[in-house]
Design a protein around this motif. Structure first.
Motif, PDB file in Angstrom:
ATOM      1  N   UNK A 139       0.961  -1.156  -0.044  1.00  0.00           N
ATOM      2  CA  UNK A 139      -0.079  -0.043  -0.034  1.00  0.00           C
ATOM      3  C   UNK A 139       0.965   1.194  -0.150  1.00  0.00           C
ATOM      4  N   UNK A 140       1.084   1.858  -1.013  1.00  0.00           N
ATOM      5  CA  UNK A 140       2.034   2.896  -1.399  1.00  0.00           C
ATOM      6  C   UNK A 140       1.150   4.198  -1.594  1.00  0.00           C
ATOM      7  N   UNK A 141       1.495   5.302  -0.529  1.00  0.00           N
ATOM      8  CA  UNK A 141       0.658   6.330  -0.642  1.00  0.00           C
ATOM      9  C   UNK A 141       0.933   7.297  -1.668  1.00  0.00           C
ATOM     10  N   UNK A 142       0.054   8.269  -1.975  1.00  0.00           N
ATOM     11  CA  UNK A 142       0.220   9.226  -3.123  1.00  0.00           C
ATOM     12  C   UNK A 142       1.383  10.181  -2.743  1.00  0.00           C
ATOM     13  N   UNK A 143       1.422  10.275  -1.262  1.00  0.00           N
ATOM     14  CA  UNK A 143       2.665  11.237  -1.085  1.00  0.00           C
ATOM     15  C   UNK A 143       3.506  10.537   0.036  1.00  0.00           C
ATOM     16  N   UNK A 144       4.468   9.908  -0.546  1.00  0.00           N
ATOM     17  CA  UNK A 144       5.183   9.177   0.628  1.00  0.00           C
ATOM     18  C   UNK A 144       6.180  10.109   1.299  1.00  0.00           C
ATOM     19  N   UNK A 145       6.457   9.618   2.597  1.00  0.00           N
ATOM     20  CA  UNK A 145       7.424  10.550   3.486  1.00  0.00           C
ATOM     21  C   UNK A 145       8.755  10.209   3.164  1.00  0.00           C
ATOM     22  N   UNK A 146       9.766  10.869   3.903  1.00  0.00           N
ATOM     23  CA  UNK A 146      11.228  10.330   3.512  1.00  0.00           C
ATOM     24  C   UNK A 146      11.358   9.029   4.045  1.00  0.00           C
ATOM     25  N   UNK A 147      10.803   8.342   5.019  1.00  0.00           N
ATOM     26  CA  UNK A 147      11.440   6.949   5.541  1.00  0.00           C
ATOM     27  C   UNK A 147      11.008   6.127   4.216  1.00  0.00           C
ATOM     28  N   UNK A 148       9.713   6.254   3.757  1.00  0.00           N
ATOM     29  CA  UNK A 148       9.170   5.564   2.787  1.00  0.00           C
ATOM     30  C   UNK A 148      10.020   5.520   1.474  1.00  0.00           C
ATOM     31  N   UNK A 149      10.280   6.820   1.204  1.00  0.00           N
ATOM     32  CA  UNK A 149      11.163   7.093  -0.110  1.00  0.00           C
ATOM     33  C   UNK A 149      12.496   6.358   0.037  1.00  0.00           C
ATOM     34  N   UNK A 150      13.111   6.712   1.114  1.00  0.00           N
ATOM     35  CA  UNK A 150      14.298   5.812   1.447  1.00  0.00           C
ATOM     36  C   UNK A 150      14.359   4.305   1.503  1.00  0.00           C
ATOM     37  N   UNK A 151      13.163   3.735   1.985  1.00  0.00           N
ATOM     38  CA  UNK A 151      12.879   2.189   2.063  1.00  0.00           C
ATOM     39  C   UNK A 151      12.789   1.366   0.674  1.00  0.00           C
ATOM     40  N   UNK A 152      12.471   2.468  -0.347  1.00  0.00           N
ATOM     41  CA  UNK A 152      12.690   1.932  -1.588  1.00  0.00           C
ATOM     42  C   UNK A 152      14.151   1.050  -2.071  1.00  0.00           C
ATOM     43  N   UNK A 153      14.996   1.643  -1.274  1.00  0.00           N
ATOM     44  CA  UNK A 153      16.403   1.093  -1.717  1.00  0.00           C
ATOM     45  C   UNK A 153      16.532   0.133  -0.688  1.00  0.00           C
ATOM     46  N   UNK A 154      16.442   0.464   0.545  1.00  0.00           N
ATOM     47  CA  UNK A 154      16.701  -0.146   1.557  1.00  0.00           C
ATOM     48  C   UNK A 154      15.782  -1.545   1.995  1.00  0.00           C
ATOM     49  N   UNK A 155      14.708  -1.576   1.279  1.00  0.00           N
ATOM     50  CA  UNK A 155      13.769  -2.921   1.674  1.00  0.00           C
ATOM     51  C   UNK A 155      14.397  -4.192   1.037  1.00  0.00           C
ATOM     52  N   UNK A 156      14.859  -4.085  -0.293  1.00  0.00           N
ATOM     53  CA  UNK A 156      15.621  -5.504  -0.931  1.00  0.00           C
ATOM     54  C   UNK A 156      16.702  -5.798  -0.136  1.00  0.00           C
ATOM     55  N   UNK A 157      17.583  -4.848   0.574  1.00  0.00           N
ATOM     56  CA  UNK A 157      18.572  -5.430   1.195  1.00  0.00           C
ATOM     57  C   UNK A 157      18.237  -6.063   2.460  1.00  0.00           C
ATOM     58  N   UNK A 158      17.215  -5.589   3.119  1.00  0.00           N
ATOM     59  CA  UNK A 158      16.660  -6.285   4.484  1.00  0.00           C
ATOM     60  C   UNK A 158      16.284  -7.455   4.007  1.00  0.00           C
TER      61      UNK A 158
END
Length: 233
Positions: free
Chosen positions: A172-191
């Motif tokens: 569930x990706x919001x229309x206006x993602x916050x900073x953590x969400x935007x950073x998590x795009x790169x960090x989630x695959x690593x996690x």
């Protein structure tokens, strides 16, 4: 991949909508699809459950199967015990999924809650189902703060059992993602130790007929879609 097990990092992460999106994308690619819900909890005998929701969103062409239904919204083992009924066990789920796979190109097995939620009082979980089927697991994750830890734990649990994580999808990706969400795009695959295979927008379940047309654009080619990660992520 003829059988794909769908789990989440917890409840209310968008698992059913993601399952429907994968089903819709596979149908659009010309595949036949079945969805199997081992244990539906928190739904009355005549109420629509997750299988009905997947078919509503993805299309009536999807074959639906549900092995058991328990009225209270609890973990399957607890719900079965409180209802005075036998729980659904991994071998039963594996047999049902294998039978569906004989007649369908893709079978989606949607679990309840997270990977290690108990199915019975012996401690069996959806991970045991994936192991019996030798099937890859798709993990649905949340986008925001706190998701990296539970995603890493789920990935570690899969690897420790010798199971393959097909990838992760943000449910569930919001229309206006916050900073953590935007950073998590790169960090989630690593996690997760697995690729990001899609992003389903917030509110996708309310799209009606447009859901089927839009779904392939939310998912990567590995899930029969056309989505690709943003450049640099």
């Amino acid at each position: 991949m003829s059988i794909l097990v769908v789990t989440g990092t917890g409840t209310e992460v968008g698992k059913t909508v993601v399952t429907a999106a994968v089903a819709a994308a596979a149908l659009a690619a010309g595949r036949s699809v079945a969805v199997l819900k081992p244990a539906q909890t928190g739904v009355g005998p005549d109420e629509p459950g997750d299988v009905a929701e997947v078919r509503r969103l993805a299309g009536e062409e999807v074959t639906g199967a549900e092995l058991a239904r328990f009225p209270e919204p609890l973990a399957p083992a607890t719900a079965a015990r409180r209802a005075g009924r036998e729980p659904v066990r991994p071998a039963e789920v594996a047999r049902a999924a294998a039978k569906l796979a004989e007649e369908h190109d893709l079978v989606l097995v949607e679990g309840a809650g997270g990977l290690l939620v108990r199915m019975d009082d012996e401690g069996a979980t959806l991970a045991d189902v994936a192991g019996l089927l030798d099937a890859p697991v798709l993990v649905v994750v949340q986008p925001g703060l706190g998701t990296l830890n539970v995603t890493a734990l789920t990935g570690e649990a899969l690897r420790s059992r010798g199971l393959r994580c097909e990838g992760i999808v943000i449910g569930s990706w919001p229309a206006e993602p916050d900073l953590a969400m935007r950073c998590n795009l790169a960090d989630l695959p690593e996690s997760a130790g697995a690729p990001l295979l899609g992003i389903v927008p917030e509110g996708a379940g309310g799209l009606g007929d447009a859901f089927r047309r839009a779904a392939p654009g939310w998912l990567a080619p590995a899930l029969h879609g056309t989505w690709r990660p943003p450049a640099g992520d």
